[in-house]
Design a protein around this motif. Structure first.
Motif, PDB file in Angstrom:
ATOM      1  N   SER A 106      34.565 -43.759  24.858  1.00  0.00           N
ATOM      2  CA  SER A 106      33.825 -43.614  23.602  1.00  0.00           C
ATOM      3  C   SER A 106      34.518 -42.642  22.660  1.00  0.00           C
ATOM      4  O   SER A 106      34.514 -42.836  21.444  1.00  0.00           O
ATOM      5  CB  SER A 106      32.395 -43.144  23.881  1.00  0.00           C
ATOM      6  OG  SER A 106      31.679 -44.118  24.604  1.00  0.00           O
ATOM      7  N   VAL A 107      35.103 -41.585  23.217  1.00  0.00           N
ATOM      8  CA  VAL A 107      35.845 -40.637  22.377  1.00  0.00           C
ATOM      9  C   VAL A 107      36.993 -41.355  21.677  1.00  0.00           C
ATOM     10  O   VAL A 107      37.191 -41.220  20.462  1.00  0.00           O
ATOM     11  CB  VAL A 107      36.370 -39.460  23.226  1.00  0.00           C
ATOM     12  CG1 VAL A 107      37.367 -38.625  22.423  1.00  0.00           C
ATOM     13  CG2 VAL A 107      35.214 -38.586  23.687  1.00  0.00           C
ATOM     14  N   PHE A 108      37.753 -42.137  22.441  1.00  0.00           N
ATOM     15  CA  PHE A 108      38.860 -42.883  21.834  1.00  0.00           C
ATOM     16  C   PHE A 108      38.342 -43.913  20.834  1.00  0.00           C
ATOM     17  O   PHE A 108      38.852 -44.033  19.713  1.00  0.00           O
ATOM     18  CB  PHE A 108      39.684 -43.573  22.925  1.00  0.00           C
ATOM     19  CG  PHE A 108      40.788 -44.439  22.389  1.00  0.00           C
ATOM     20  CD1 PHE A 108      41.971 -43.882  21.940  1.00  0.00           C
ATOM     21  CD2 PHE A 108      40.636 -45.820  22.314  1.00  0.00           C
ATOM     22  CE1 PHE A 108      42.991 -44.677  21.427  1.00  0.00           C
ATOM     23  CE2 PHE A 108      41.644 -46.623  21.809  1.00  0.00           C
ATOM     24  CZ  PHE A 108      42.824 -46.047  21.359  1.00  0.00           C
ATOM     25  N   ALA A 109      37.304 -44.658  21.222  1.00  0.00           N
ATOM     26  CA  ALA A 109      36.783 -45.718  20.356  1.00  0.00           C
ATOM     27  C   ALA A 109      36.102 -45.168  19.115  1.00  0.00           C
ATOM     28  O   ALA A 109      36.002 -45.865  18.098  1.00  0.00           O
ATOM     29  CB  ALA A 109      35.808 -46.598  21.136  1.00  0.00           C
ATOM     30  N   SER A 110      35.629 -43.916  19.167  1.00  0.00           N
ATOM     31  CA  SER A 110      34.939 -43.346  18.005  1.00  0.00           C
ATOM     32  C   SER A 110      35.849 -43.290  16.786  1.00  0.00           C
ATOM     33  O   SER A 110      35.373 -43.301  15.649  1.00  0.00           O
ATOM     34  CB  SER A 110      34.419 -41.942  18.329  1.00  0.00           C
ATOM     35  OG  SER A 110      35.487 -41.022  18.505  1.00  0.00           O
ATOM     36  N   VAL A 111      37.156 -43.247  17.026  1.00  0.00           N
ATOM     37  CA  VAL A 111      38.098 -43.185  15.903  1.00  0.00           C
ATOM     38  C   VAL A 111      37.963 -44.419  15.021  1.00  0.00           C
ATOM     39  O   VAL A 111      38.055 -44.336  13.794  1.00  0.00           O
ATOM     40  CB  VAL A 111      39.542 -43.040  16.428  1.00  0.00           C
ATOM     41  CG1 VAL A 111      40.542 -43.109  15.280  1.00  0.00           C
ATOM     42  CG2 VAL A 111      39.695 -41.735  17.182  1.00  0.00           C
ATOM     43  N   THR A 112      37.730 -45.583  15.644  1.00  0.00           N
ATOM     44  CA  THR A 112      37.599 -46.808  14.863  1.00  0.00           C
ATOM     45  C   THR A 112      36.437 -46.706  13.883  1.00  0.00           C
ATOM     46  O   THR A 112      36.568 -47.043  12.697  1.00  0.00           O
ATOM     47  CB  THR A 112      37.388 -48.014  15.799  1.00  0.00           C
ATOM     48  OG1 THR A 112      38.510 -48.131  16.668  1.00  0.00           O
ATOM     49  CG2 THR A 112      37.237 -49.294  14.997  1.00  0.00           C
ATOM     50  N   SER A 113      35.287 -46.231  14.363  1.00  0.00           N
ATOM     51  CA  SER A 113      34.112 -46.119  13.496  1.00  0.00           C
ATOM     52  C   SER A 113      34.287 -45.036  12.442  1.00  0.00           C
ATOM     53  O   SER A 113      33.909 -45.215  11.285  1.00  0.00           O
ATOM     54  CB  SER A 113      32.872 -45.821  14.343  1.00  0.00           C
ATOM     55  OG  SER A 113      32.603 -46.875  15.225  1.00  0.00           O
ATOM     56  N   ILE A 114      34.859 -43.908  12.847  1.00  0.00           N
ATOM     57  CA  ILE A 114      34.999 -42.791  11.914  1.00  0.00           C
ATOM     58  C   ILE A 114      36.076 -43.074  10.874  1.00  0.00           C
ATOM     59  O   ILE A 114      35.875 -42.909   9.672  1.00  0.00           O
ATOM     60  CB  ILE A 114      35.321 -41.495  12.680  1.00  0.00           C
ATOM     61  CG1 ILE A 114      34.150 -41.109  13.586  1.00  0.00           C
ATOM     62  CG2 ILE A 114      35.631 -40.355  11.711  1.00  0.00           C
ATOM     63  CD1 ILE A 114      34.485 -39.999  14.555  1.00  0.00           C
ATOM     64  N   MET A 115      37.236 -43.542  11.334  1.00  0.00           N
ATOM     65  CA  MET A 115      38.372 -43.674  10.432  1.00  0.00           C
ATOM     66  C   MET A 115      38.301 -44.914   9.552  1.00  0.00           C
ATOM     67  O   MET A 115      39.026 -45.007   8.564  1.00  0.00           O
ATOM     68  CB  MET A 115      39.669 -43.673  11.231  1.00  0.00           C
ATOM     69  CG  MET A 115      40.014 -42.324  11.828  1.00  0.00           C
ATOM     70  SD  MET A 115      40.217 -41.033  10.576  1.00  0.00           S
ATOM     71  CE  MET A 115      41.727 -41.589   9.782  1.00  0.00           C
ATOM     72  N   SER A 116      37.449 -45.884   9.889  1.00  0.00           N
ATOM     73  CA  SER A 116      37.298 -47.019   8.978  1.00  0.00           C
ATOM     74  C   SER A 116      36.783 -46.546   7.625  1.00  0.00           C
ATOM     75  O   SER A 116      37.004 -47.194   6.602  1.00  0.00           O
ATOM     76  CB  SER A 116      36.347 -48.059   9.572  1.00  0.00           C
ATOM     77  OG  SER A 116      35.044 -47.534   9.706  1.00  0.00           O
ATOM     78  N   LYS A 117      36.093 -45.417   7.609  1.00  0.00           N
ATOM     79  CA  LYS A 117      35.653 -44.801   6.354  1.00  0.00           C
ATOM     80  C   LYS A 117      36.363 -43.462   6.121  1.00  0.00           C
ATOM     81  O   LYS A 117      36.725 -43.122   5.004  1.00  0.00           O
ATOM     82  CB  LYS A 117      34.141 -44.568   6.382  1.00  0.00           C
ATOM     83  CG  LYS A 117      33.307 -45.805   6.674  1.00  0.00           C
ATOM     84  CD  LYS A 117      33.422 -46.842   5.589  1.00  0.00           C
ATOM     85  CE  LYS A 117      32.428 -47.985   5.803  1.00  0.00           C
ATOM     86  NZ  LYS A 117      32.658 -48.749   7.033  1.00  0.00           N
ATOM     87  N   GLY A 118      36.562 -42.694   7.199  1.00  0.00           N
ATOM     88  CA  GLY A 118      37.159 -41.369   7.067  1.00  0.00           C
ATOM     89  C   GLY A 118      38.605 -41.384   6.630  1.00  0.00           C
ATOM     90  O   GLY A 118      39.112 -40.377   6.115  1.00  0.00           O
TER      91      GLY A 118
END
Length: 449
Positions: free
Chosen positions: A150-162
């Protein structure tokens, strides 16, 4: 060739937690840079097009379809290498390739040169997700993979906007350096975001120790070949077909939202582009981060309650939340409600980033995980990039001249993709009970998700 640990897949993985988490940290940092290098061109489109005299179609090709095609299709042979050989050298080469060509793009003088650089960036970035999912599965015991994944996958959700926020920061630094460097700001920004990847590649090469693969019982090295993989998919199509259809549904809407929500806020609510990007970046990053950890937690609760196919049930519920958030939020005339819809929809679609890696780790044979991840990337990026933005534009034609027509299109697409995703994943949850793998009963262990 890498050493293979012949202990059962459900057995204990290496217990050196600090080292394992260090590797997860490196992989997560690489994921942040890969998204920044991927999305930075969207922020630089206007000055880049002016300097290189590119048409809108050429800009769209460089930013969107060409990148998505190479990223998705190139990932298949790369995943085959990852499943068969040592992952660390392949990962280092991929990082050097995408970082080096991001920097090289700063010196492009033509559309052709820029297109070649972006294709190389896509090919390099195609290494990361398959390698990371495979490595994390071998770093942690079967029941402890949810949090690091989940830590690794969280980048996809965060960085799609971040990525918009970090990209704006890179542009600000480029502007500060303008008096000292004789390069256009967009060129300097590409160098700024490309250089850190070179340093991380060195860290991976010299400080990351690759874990031994944990093989399934009776698994041979030939399991990493392509023919057994095709047979495995054919034998288990009742799970993987609806699973990838559900992933595709999440990807279609997520990429459509990234493409059109800024325009909705600018056209429909008269926000300045910078203000729109700020709202999207802050709200999308926070809600995406929360969702990335909520959906695996929910699946874990389902497992403890004795429900089969918990990962897919949680994803199906996320699809229902998407229907509510997008359907009621984006079609509203109130900016506050639209932003709330953005938060709920991003929270829901984060399941499409967080849950597929967990499903692949739980159900996929160890020497097929990279290829299964590559198919996941095709479902999200190739199909999502091809269908999502076009679907919203087509649906918006139903309200010609309406200032918030894009919102209506996003709402309609959210309802459709949410329904398709939910129904497909309910089907997958039922099929998960009977999934077969040579030599292994593939129902996840009770303590895992």
């Amino acid at each position: 060739m890498d050493r293979v640990d012949r202990s059962p897949e459900t057995g204990a993985a290496p217990s050196r937690q600090p080292r394992a988490w260090y590797i997860v940290g490196l992989l997560t940092a690489l994921a942040v840079l890969s998204f920044l290098d991927r999305y930075i061109l969207a922020l630089l489109a206007a000055p880049l097009a002016k300097d290189l005299r590119l048409s809108d179609s050429q800009v769209a090709l460089v930013i969107g379809l060409a990148f998505a095609v190479v990223y998705a299709v190139g990932g298949i042979p790369i995943a085959q290498l990852i499943d068969r050989y040592r992952r660390k050298p392949i990962l280092v080469v991929g990082v050097l390739l995408w970082s080096g060509l991001t920097i090289a793009a700063a010196f492009a003088q033509s559309f052709t040169t820029l297109l070649i650089c972006r294709a190389g960036v896509a090919l390099g970035e195609a290494v990361l997700a398959p390698a990371a999912i495979s490595l994390i599965a071998d770093l942690f015991p079967h029941g402890q993979r949810a949090t690091p994944t989940s830590v690794f996958a969280s980048v996809t959700s965060i960085m799609s906007k971040g990525a918009f926020l970090l990209g704006a920061g890179a542009l600000a630094i480029a502007s500060m350096l303008d008096p000292y460097v004789r390069l256009a700001n967009w060129r300097m920004a590409l160098i700024i975001v490309g250089v850190p990847g070179l340093f991380l590649a060195i860290l991976v090469a010299f400080t990351m120790r690759e874990p031994a693969r944990i093989a399934a019982p009776n698994e041979t090295r030939d399991a990493g070949d392509f023919a057994p993989f095709v047979r495995y998919l054919s034998d288990n199509w009742r799970l993987y077909l609806p699973f990838y259809v559900g992933v595709m549904a999440f990807g279609v809407f997520a990429i459509a939202a990234v493409s059109w929500v800024p325009s909705l806020l600018v056209r429909g609510f008269a926000l300045e582009p910078a203000t729109a990007c700020l709202w999207i970046g802050v709200i999308g990053s926070i809600s995406g981060f929360l969702g990335t950890f909520f959906w695996p937690w929910l699946a874990g609760r389902f497992v403890r309650a004795g429900k089969h196919g918990a990962i897919f049930i949680a994803m199906a519920l996320a699809g229902a939340v998407l229907i509510f958030g997008a359907g009621l939020g984006y079609a509203n005339a109130s900016l506050a409600v639209v932003l709330a819809g953005l938060a709920v929809a991003q929270f829901a679609t984060s399941a499409g980033a967080a849950m597929p890696p967990l499903a692949i780790q739980a159900f996929g044979p160890p020497r097929m995980r990279a290829k299964l991840t590559s198919l996941n990337q095709i479902a999200i990026h190739l199909i999502g990039s091809s269908l999502g933005p076009l679907a919203v534009a087509w649906l918006a034609l139903g309200w010609p001249g309406a200032p918030r027509a894009l919102g209506y299109g996003l709402a309609a697409l959210g309802v459709v993709t949410g329904m398709v995703g939910s129904l497909s994943l309910v089907w997958a949850s039922r099929a998960a009970r009977t999934l077969s793998q040579p030599g292994v009963a593939m129902t996840p262990a009770p303590q895992s998700i």
